[in-house]
Motif scaffolding. Sequence first.
Motif, PDB file in Angstrom:
ATOM      1  N   GLU A  20      29.543  55.952  68.576  1.00 23.32           N
ATOM      2  CA  GLU A  20      30.406  55.875  67.393  1.00 23.32           C
ATOM      3  C   GLU A  20      30.318  54.487  66.756  1.00 23.32           C
ATOM      4  O   GLU A  20      30.250  54.355  65.534  1.00 23.32           O
ATOM      5  N   ASP A  21      30.317  53.450  67.609  1.00 18.07           N
ATOM      6  CA  ASP A  21      30.175  52.092  67.096  1.00 18.07           C
ATOM      7  C   ASP A  21      28.818  51.900  66.425  1.00 18.07           C
ATOM      8  O   ASP A  21      28.710  51.232  65.395  1.00 18.07           O
ATOM      9  N   LEU A  22      27.779  52.506  67.000  1.00 14.40           N
ATOM     10  CA  LEU A  22      26.450  52.421  66.398  1.00 14.40           C
ATOM     11  C   LEU A  22      26.438  53.065  65.021  1.00 14.40           C
ATOM     12  O   LEU A  22      25.822  52.554  64.087  1.00 14.40           O
ATOM     13  N   GLN A  23      27.158  54.175  64.846  1.00 13.33           N
ATOM     14  CA  GLN A  23      27.272  54.794  63.525  1.00 13.33           C
ATOM     15  C   GLN A  23      27.922  53.838  62.533  1.00 13.33           C
ATOM     16  O   GLN A  23      27.507  53.751  61.381  1.00 13.33           O
ATOM     17  N   ALA A  24      28.952  53.116  62.996  1.00 15.40           N
ATOM     18  CA  ALA A  24      29.615  52.145  62.122  1.00 15.40           C
ATOM     19  C   ALA A  24      28.641  51.041  61.705  1.00 15.40           C
ATOM     20  O   ALA A  24      28.650  50.598  60.549  1.00 15.40           O
ATOM     21  N   VAL A  25      27.784  50.611  62.626  1.00 11.34           N
ATOM     22  CA  VAL A  25      26.774  49.597  62.306  1.00 11.34           C
ATOM     23  C   VAL A  25      25.833  50.120  61.229  1.00 11.34           C
ATOM     24  O   VAL A  25      25.534  49.429  60.252  1.00 11.34           O
ATOM     25  N   HIS A  26      25.370  51.348  61.377  1.00  9.82           N
ATOM     26  CA  HIS A  26      24.472  51.941  60.379  1.00  9.82           C
ATOM     27  C   HIS A  26      25.138  51.982  58.999  1.00  9.82           C
ATOM     28  O   HIS A  26      24.481  51.750  57.985  1.00  9.82           O
ATOM     29  N   GLN A  27      26.433  52.286  58.956  1.00  5.69           N
ATOM     30  CA  GLN A  27      27.137  52.333  57.671  1.00  5.69           C
ATOM     31  C   GLN A  27      27.190  50.960  57.023  1.00  5.69           C
ATOM     32  O   GLN A  27      26.981  50.828  55.823  1.00  5.69           O
ATOM     33  N   VAL A  28      27.481  49.927  57.813  1.00 12.12           N
ATOM     34  CA  VAL A  28      27.537  48.577  57.254  1.00 12.12           C
ATOM     35  C   VAL A  28      26.162  48.149  56.749  1.00 12.12           C
ATOM     36  O   VAL A  28      26.035  47.563  55.671  1.00 12.12           O
ATOM     37  N   LEU A  29      25.116  48.460  57.516  1.00 17.01           N
ATOM     38  CA  LEU A  29      23.767  48.039  57.137  1.00 17.01           C
ATOM     39  C   LEU A  29      23.200  48.839  55.975  1.00 17.01           C
ATOM     40  O   LEU A  29      22.282  48.389  55.300  1.00 17.01           O
ATOM     41  N   ASP A  30      23.729  50.047  55.771  1.00 19.10           N
ATOM     42  CA  ASP A  30      23.274  50.915  54.678  1.00 19.10           C
ATOM     43  C   ASP A  30      21.753  51.090  54.696  1.00 19.10           C
ATOM     44  O   ASP A  30      21.082  51.033  53.670  1.00 19.10           O
ATOM     45  N   GLY A  31      21.212  51.260  55.899  1.00 20.08           N
ATOM     46  CA  GLY A  31      19.780  51.530  56.041  1.00 20.08           C
ATOM     47  C   GLY A  31      18.886  50.309  55.994  1.00 20.08           C
ATOM     48  O   GLY A  31      17.677  50.427  56.150  1.00 20.08           O
ATOM     49  N   GLU A  32      19.444  49.120  55.772  1.00 20.13           N
ATOM     50  CA  GLU A  32      18.637  47.901  55.664  1.00 20.13           C
ATOM     51  C   GLU A  32      18.753  47.072  56.931  1.00 20.13           C
ATOM     52  O   GLU A  32      19.795  46.491  57.208  1.00 20.13           O
ATOM     53  N   LEU A  33      17.706  47.018  57.706  1.00 26.59           N
ATOM     54  CA  LEU A  33      17.681  46.224  58.921  1.00 26.59           C
ATOM     55  C   LEU A  33      17.224  44.811  58.577  1.00 26.59           C
ATOM     56  O   LEU A  33      16.126  44.626  58.051  1.00 26.59           O
ATOM     57  N   PRO A  34      18.051  43.788  58.829  1.00 27.96           N
ATOM     58  CA  PRO A  34      17.633  42.413  58.507  1.00 27.96           C
ATOM     59  C   PRO A  34      16.357  42.032  59.248  1.00 27.96           C
ATOM     60  O   PRO A  34      16.114  42.490  60.371  1.00 27.96           O
ATOM     61  N   ASP A  35      15.552  41.163  58.641  1.00 29.09           N
ATOM     62  CA  ASP A  35      14.278  40.748  59.236  1.00 29.09           C
ATOM     63  C   ASP A  35      14.415  40.201  60.651  1.00 29.09           C
ATOM     64  O   ASP A  35      13.631  40.578  61.531  1.00 29.09           O
ATOM     65  N   PRO A  36      15.401  39.315  60.933  1.00 31.06           N
ATOM     66  CA  PRO A  36      15.494  38.818  62.317  1.00 31.06           C
ATOM     67  C   PRO A  36      15.705  39.938  63.330  1.00 31.06           C
ATOM     68  O   PRO A  36      15.132  39.901  64.417  1.00 31.06           O
ATOM     69  N   ALA A  37      16.507  40.926  62.970  1.00 30.58           N
ATOM     70  CA  ALA A  37      16.747  42.042  63.886  1.00 30.58           C
ATOM     71  C   ALA A  37      15.485  42.877  64.053  1.00 30.58           C
ATOM     72  O   ALA A  37      15.137  43.274  65.166  1.00 30.58           O
TER      73      ALA A  37
END
Length: 195
Positions: A75-92
Motif C-alpha cells: 500500500e505504501d508502495l502504491q502511495a510512492v507511485h502516486q507521488v512520483l506520477d510515473g517519473e523515477l528520478p535519475d539517482p533512483a
Amino acid sequence: MKAFTLRHPWAFAIAHLGKTVENRDWDERLADLMGVPQLTGELIAIHGGTAPQRPKSGKHWSQLAATNLWRQHCEDLQAVHQVLDGELPDPAAQFLAQRGVTTLTPEAFILPGIVAVATLSGTTRSSRDPWAAQGQLHLLLSDVIALPEPVQVAGAQGFWTVPEVIEAEVVRRYRAAIDTRPPQHGHLTAQEWLA
C-alpha cells in the motif's frame, strides 16, 4: 548522532526519490519528548527497518489482512507511485540499475540499515509537499545524502542514538558520498561556470 527508523519504502524514498518530509502522527508534546526541537539543525541518520517477508500463500497483497506487514508495504508502495506520477528520478534509476532492477517492485525498496544522512531543518503541520500527509507533523529534511551502501544496525522506535562504531562507519560513507557526488553548478557564477 541520532537516527530514526522508517518502514519500507519510506527510507528508500528519502535516500533516492527526493522525499524531504517525514510524516509523524505526533502532537507537539510528543515531538518535544522525542527531542525534535533539540535536533533541529542537526544531522540525523535515516534507517530502514526490518524487511517484511512476501507471503508464501501466493495471494495478491490486497487479499491479505489489513494488519499484514507485506500488505502495508505494498500500500505504501502504491502511495510512492502516486507521488512520483510515473517519473523515477535519475539517482533512483541509477541506484536500482546497479542492482539489476528496472522497475519499482516491492523488493526494490527494501533497504534495511542506515541508508542516508540528512539535516532535520524544522517541523510544520502545513507542508504542501506531495510527500506530506495532511494533519500530521511534518519533519522537514534538507541536504539528504544517500549512502553508497546501507550500514547494518538494529533500529528502534522514535529517535535513537547510533552506536559509536556504527556512527564512525556512517560518517565514513557519508563523506565518501559527498566526495563522489557531481558538482552542484547552481551556485556558480557565470565566470566560474565557464572556467
